[in-house]
Design a protein around this motif. Sequence first.
Motif, PDB file in Angstrom:
ATOM      1  N   PRO A  75      -5.101 -12.584   9.852  1.00  0.00           N
ATOM      2  CA  PRO A  75      -4.688 -13.967  10.071  1.00  0.00           C
ATOM      3  C   PRO A  75      -3.349 -14.083  10.799  1.00  0.00           C
ATOM      4  O   PRO A  75      -3.164 -14.981  11.633  1.00  0.00           O
ATOM      5  CB  PRO A  75      -4.606 -14.543   8.658  1.00  0.00           C
ATOM      6  CG  PRO A  75      -5.572 -13.728   7.862  1.00  0.00           C
ATOM      7  CD  PRO A  75      -5.481 -12.340   8.445  1.00  0.00           C
ATOM      8  N   ALA A  76      -2.421 -13.168  10.513  1.00  0.00           N
ATOM      9  CA  ALA A  76      -1.110 -13.231  11.172  1.00  0.00           C
ATOM     10  C   ALA A  76      -1.226 -12.902  12.659  1.00  0.00           C
ATOM     11  O   ALA A  76      -0.503 -13.474  13.488  1.00  0.00           O
ATOM     12  CB  ALA A  76      -0.136 -12.275  10.496  1.00  0.00           C
ATOM     13  N   LEU A  77      -2.125 -11.995  13.014  1.00  0.00           N
ATOM     14  CA  LEU A  77      -2.351 -11.697  14.431  1.00  0.00           C
ATOM     15  C   LEU A  77      -3.005 -12.888  15.108  1.00  0.00           C
ATOM     16  O   LEU A  77      -2.619 -13.261  16.227  1.00  0.00           O
ATOM     17  CB  LEU A  77      -3.228 -10.455  14.575  1.00  0.00           C
ATOM     18  CG  LEU A  77      -3.676 -10.103  16.003  1.00  0.00           C
ATOM     19  CD1 LEU A  77      -2.482  -9.882  16.921  1.00  0.00           C
ATOM     20  CD2 LEU A  77      -4.582  -8.874  15.998  1.00  0.00           C
ATOM     21  N   GLU A  78      -3.984 -13.496  14.457  1.00  0.00           N
ATOM     22  CA  GLU A  78      -4.610 -14.683  15.023  1.00  0.00           C
ATOM     23  C   GLU A  78      -3.577 -15.783  15.254  1.00  0.00           C
ATOM     24  O   GLU A  78      -3.568 -16.439  16.301  1.00  0.00           O
ATOM     25  CB  GLU A  78      -5.714 -15.195  14.095  1.00  0.00           C
ATOM     26  CG  GLU A  78      -6.402 -16.434  14.618  1.00  0.00           C
ATOM     27  CD  GLU A  78      -7.439 -16.975  13.662  1.00  0.00           C
ATOM     28  OE1 GLU A  78      -7.094 -17.908  12.875  1.00  0.00           O
ATOM     29  OE2 GLU A  78      -8.582 -16.465  13.682  1.00  0.00           O
ATOM     30  N   ALA A  79      -2.672 -15.967  14.295  1.00  0.00           N
ATOM     31  CA  ALA A  79      -1.650 -17.005  14.439  1.00  0.00           C
ATOM     32  C   ALA A  79      -0.769 -16.743  15.656  1.00  0.00           C
ATOM     33  O   ALA A  79      -0.414 -17.673  16.394  1.00  0.00           O
ATOM     34  CB  ALA A  79      -0.804 -17.073  13.169  1.00  0.00           C
ATOM     35  N   LEU A  81      -1.637 -15.115  18.364  1.00  0.00           N
ATOM     36  CA  LEU A  81      -2.440 -15.332  19.572  1.00  0.00           C
ATOM     37  C   LEU A  81      -2.653 -16.818  19.857  1.00  0.00           C
ATOM     38  O   LEU A  81      -2.829 -17.215  21.013  1.00  0.00           O
ATOM     39  CB  LEU A  81      -3.790 -14.631  19.431  1.00  0.00           C
ATOM     40  CG  LEU A  81      -3.732 -13.101  19.501  1.00  0.00           C
ATOM     41  CD1 LEU A  81      -5.031 -12.497  18.994  1.00  0.00           C
ATOM     42  CD2 LEU A  81      -3.459 -12.649  20.928  1.00  0.00           C
ATOM     43  N   LEU A  82      -2.643 -17.645  18.821  1.00  0.00           N
ATOM     44  CA  LEU A  82      -2.862 -19.074  19.002  1.00  0.00           C
ATOM     45  C   LEU A  82      -1.600 -19.810  19.444  1.00  0.00           C
ATOM     46  O   LEU A  82      -1.675 -20.978  19.830  1.00  0.00           O
ATOM     47  CB  LEU A  82      -3.388 -19.694  17.701  1.00  0.00           C
ATOM     48  CG  LEU A  82      -4.782 -19.237  17.257  1.00  0.00           C
ATOM     49  CD1 LEU A  82      -5.147 -19.886  15.931  1.00  0.00           C
ATOM     50  CD2 LEU A  82      -5.827 -19.557  18.310  1.00  0.00           C
ATOM     51  N   ARG A  83      -0.464 -19.145  19.406  1.00  0.00           N
ATOM     52  CA  ARG A  83       0.777 -19.788  19.831  1.00  0.00           C
ATOM     53  C   ARG A  83       0.817 -19.917  21.355  1.00  0.00           C
ATOM     54  O   ARG A  83       0.230 -19.129  22.075  1.00  0.00           O
ATOM     55  CB  ARG A  83       1.990 -19.005  19.349  1.00  0.00           C
ATOM     56  CG  ARG A  83       2.182 -19.017  17.840  1.00  0.00           C
ATOM     57  CD  ARG A  83       3.537 -18.453  17.450  1.00  0.00           C
ATOM     58  NE  ARG A  83       3.737 -18.574  16.013  1.00  0.00           N
ATOM     59  CZ  ARG A  83       3.555 -17.603  15.136  1.00  0.00           C
ATOM     60  NH1 ARG A  83       3.172 -16.408  15.572  1.00  0.00           N
ATOM     61  NH2 ARG A  83       3.745 -17.793  13.848  1.00  0.00           N
ATOM     62  N   GLY A  84       1.592 -20.904  21.827  1.00  0.00           N
ATOM     63  CA  GLY A  84       1.788 -21.062  23.265  1.00  0.00           C
ATOM     64  C   GLY A  84       0.725 -21.932  23.901  1.00  0.00           C
ATOM     65  O   GLY A  84      -0.183 -22.441  23.239  1.00  0.00           O
ATOM     66  N   ARG A  85       0.851 -22.106  25.196  1.00  0.00           N
ATOM     67  CA  ARG A  85      -0.066 -22.935  25.978  1.00  0.00           C
ATOM     68  C   ARG A  85      -0.563 -22.145  27.177  1.00  0.00           C
ATOM     69  O   ARG A  85       0.150 -21.274  27.673  1.00  0.00           O
ATOM     70  CB  ARG A  85       0.651 -24.216  26.429  1.00  0.00           C
ATOM     71  CG  ARG A  85       1.020 -25.113  25.263  1.00  0.00           C
ATOM     72  CD  ARG A  85       1.618 -26.420  25.760  1.00  0.00           C
ATOM     73  NE  ARG A  85       1.994 -27.272  24.645  1.00  0.00           N
ATOM     74  CZ  ARG A  85       1.145 -28.078  24.006  1.00  0.00           C
ATOM     75  NH1 ARG A  85      -0.117 -28.132  24.390  1.00  0.00           N
ATOM     76  NH2 ARG A  85       1.548 -28.824  22.999  1.00  0.00           N
ATOM     77  N   PRO A  86      -1.771 -22.452  27.673  1.00  0.00           N
ATOM     78  CA  PRO A  86      -2.686 -23.455  27.133  1.00  0.00           C
ATOM     79  C   PRO A  86      -3.245 -23.028  25.784  1.00  0.00           C
ATOM     80  O   PRO A  86      -3.334 -21.839  25.489  1.00  0.00           O
ATOM     81  CB  PRO A  86      -3.776 -23.539  28.192  1.00  0.00           C
ATOM     82  CG  PRO A  86      -3.761 -22.191  28.850  1.00  0.00           C
ATOM     83  CD  PRO A  86      -2.328 -21.761  28.859  1.00  0.00           C
ATOM     84  N   THR A  89      -8.801 -21.183  21.242  1.00  0.00           N
ATOM     85  CA  THR A  89      -9.498 -21.280  19.963  1.00  0.00           C
ATOM     86  C   THR A  89      -9.403 -19.959  19.204  1.00  0.00           C
ATOM     87  O   THR A  89      -9.118 -18.904  19.793  1.00  0.00           O
ATOM     88  CB  THR A  89     -10.978 -21.614  20.190  1.00  0.00           C
ATOM     89  OG1 THR A  89     -11.588 -20.526  20.896  1.00  0.00           O
ATOM     90  CG2 THR A  89     -11.138 -22.903  20.992  1.00  0.00           C
ATOM     91  N   PRO A  90      -9.658 -19.973  17.883  1.00  0.00           N
ATOM     92  CA  PRO A  90      -9.723 -18.708  17.148  1.00  0.00           C
ATOM     93  C   PRO A  90     -10.756 -17.743  17.729  1.00  0.00           C
ATOM     94  O   PRO A  90     -10.539 -16.523  17.722  1.00  0.00           O
ATOM     95  CB  PRO A  90     -10.104 -19.156  15.727  1.00  0.00           C
ATOM     96  CG  PRO A  90      -9.529 -20.530  15.613  1.00  0.00           C
ATOM     97  CD  PRO A  90      -9.711 -21.136  16.976  1.00  0.00           C
TER      98      PRO A  90
END
Length: 242
Positions: A75-79, A81-86, A89-90
Amino acid sequence: MSESVNAEKEADHHPYRRPVDAATLILVDRSGATPKVLVGKRHEKVVFQPGKIVFPGGRVDRDDSRIPVAQPIPPALEANLLRGRPKITPSRARALAVAAIREACEETGLCLGRKHGTSPALTGPWQPFADAGLLPDPSGLYLITRAITPPGRIRRFDTRFFAADASSIAHRVDGVIHAEAELVELVWVELGSKPLADLHPMTRNVLGELARRLAAGPLRHDADVPFFHFYGGKMQKDVLGA
């Protein structure tokens, strides 16, 4: 706040291209006093960075989000990867981590996975995993940096650079490295050694960030993740998600 990185500047010899998602895997051997990383020399005839010393990696494939895995990404790695733009999705975050494993196996013959009770239904680039009774395992990956190739390059990538310990290698495919392959040579080199001095500027930036993380101890997901991107005519360094 952005920090200017002088190693990359604007180029205008190619038309604007939208960057495509890509993933790179840095394998780290910490069995000795000085950590070693696995690098490869690219073939002189490839379009992107011919003859350069690089880490294995490449663009995300359509199937990377659907391939079964031995364990999910943390979950911490997913979090991270989800940071930033654009925003992604998970499912895209998972695909990025899986792509790093696939590209490493395709280019080096080194496969990160775990034994599976039944023969996994994997084909194409994943056939080596099926042959060895493995499923790819992204649970041991750490996000080190993210970088977007500046405009004006013949290829542009929005690359996530992952690191994993060499102990995660579960299978080796023979014959992947040869004179006509994408990577013609592989070598483990110590961080800070002479073979790493003449690298592409961004590769040096990534290695610098990795060395900083390793100097602080075992890799952790809660460390700052730098984001290198082009703005105002120069490459800028931000903290991802800051």
